[in-house]
Motif scaffolding. Sequence first.
Motif, PDB file in Angstrom:
ATOM      1  N   GLU A 131      39.891 -12.659  31.420  1.00 37.36           N
ATOM      2  CA  GLU A 131      40.450 -13.118  32.685  1.00 37.36           C
ATOM      3  C   GLU A 131      39.365 -13.780  33.534  1.00 37.36           C
ATOM      4  O   GLU A 131      38.264 -13.237  33.685  1.00 37.36           O
ATOM      5  CB  GLU A 131      41.061 -11.943  33.463  1.00 37.36           C
TER       6      GLU A 131
ATOM      7  N   LYS B 158      36.500 -14.229  44.800  1.00 34.07           N
ATOM      8  CA  LYS B 158      35.537 -13.169  44.536  1.00 34.07           C
ATOM      9  C   LYS B 158      34.109 -13.661  44.786  1.00 34.07           C
ATOM     10  O   LYS B 158      33.221 -12.877  45.127  1.00 34.07           O
ATOM     11  CB  LYS B 158      35.658 -12.673  43.093  1.00 34.07           C
ATOM     12  N   HIS B 159      33.903 -14.968  44.589  1.00 30.37           N
ATOM     13  CA  HIS B 159      32.591 -15.569  44.833  1.00 30.37           C
ATOM     14  C   HIS B 159      32.491 -16.138  46.241  1.00 30.37           C
ATOM     15  O   HIS B 159      31.415 -16.115  46.854  1.00 30.37           O
ATOM     16  CB  HIS B 159      32.332 -16.699  43.822  1.00 30.37           C
TER      17      HIS B 159
ATOM     18  N   LYS C 218      37.455 -14.718  36.769  1.00 28.18           N
ATOM     19  CA  LYS C 218      37.284 -14.116  38.090  1.00 28.18           C
ATOM     20  C   LYS C 218      37.731 -15.124  39.145  1.00 28.18           C
ATOM     21  O   LYS C 218      37.318 -16.282  39.130  1.00 28.18           O
ATOM     22  CB  LYS C 218      35.819 -13.743  38.305  1.00 28.18           C
ATOM     23  N   GLN C 219      38.592 -14.725  40.037  1.00 28.52           N
ATOM     24  CA  GLN C 219      39.129 -15.635  41.030  1.00 28.52           C
ATOM     25  C   GLN C 219      38.031 -16.199  41.927  1.00 28.52           C
ATOM     26  O   GLN C 219      37.073 -15.490  42.260  1.00 28.52           O
ATOM     27  CB  GLN C 219      40.186 -14.928  41.876  1.00 28.52           C
TER      28      GLN C 219
END
Length: 273
Positions: free
Chosen positions: A229, A235-236, A231-232
Amino acid sequence: MGTIRKSELEMVRPMKSGGMAKLTYALTPERQPVVVRELLPQFALRPIVRFRFVRGMRLREQVCPHPNIVCPYTRRVLRLRPYEIIEYINAVNLRDLVMNDYEKAQLHAMDILRGVAEALAHIHSKGLVHLDVKSENILVGTNPEDEDATVVKLTDFDLCRKLGNHGGHLRSGTASYMAPEQLVTGKVSCTNDIFAFGVMAYYLVTRRMPFSGESISEVRKQQVSRKHEVKQPKKHVPDISPKLNKIIMGCLEKDPNKRLPSMVYLAQELRRV
C-alpha cells in the motif's frame, strides 16, 4: 517559422540532452530563440529507433498548438538524422525544481498539476497516449510578460502512441512511472498516463516517490503487488488539501478499473482544489 531550416539557424550552445535526442539552443535569423532536437548519431542507422523518433515528432504536431505542450515549428531529415525545431521555454524541468527549490515547487504546485492535466486531457482527446509522463518531461518557467504567471509545458513524445479500438502493448518507458498492468503485460491505455500523473504529483508534493527501494526490481515489486500500500501524501505533508490527497491516491490505484476515470475528469477535479 514553419519553413525555417536548421542551416538557417545560429547554433548557440548545447543543452541538457537525454534519451535518444541531442538538444541545441539556437537563434533564428530574426533572433528568436528555438531548440533543435535531433536524433543522436548512434541511432541514425537503427530503423526502429528512427521510426519511434519520427513518429514522436509527427504526433507532437497533431496535438499542437496547446498552451501546455512544447510545440514544434518544423521537422525534417538531414543525412539520415531526423530533427525538429521546437519552441524554447526559459524553464527548468520539474525534477530539478523539486530537488533544488522545493519551496518554489510547492508555491506553484497547483498550476503545475492543472497544466499537465490539461495537456494530457488534450492528448487523450486526439486518441493518443503519451506514455512518458514524468517530472523530467515537464518544464516549469515564468511568463516573461507576467512574472506572476507560471508556464507549464509537457514535452518528449518519443513513446507517444495512437490507440486503436483495442489499445496496444509497449514495455518501454521509465519503470518507476509505469502502471502495474504495463509492467506485467505491456498493455497500454490512457489509464497508464493517469497512473504516471499520480507518481509525478506524489513526487511534486512530497519530494518522495510513492514506490522506492534499493533496486529497480524492488521498486517494480511494490508497483505490481496488491499487498503493498502506498503511504498517503498527507502522511508526509500533513497540511495537503484532503481533496488533492484523494486525487493523487485515486491516480495510483493499482487496478486500472479503480483509477480515476479520465484525464478530463482529473483536470476538472483539480480546478476545484
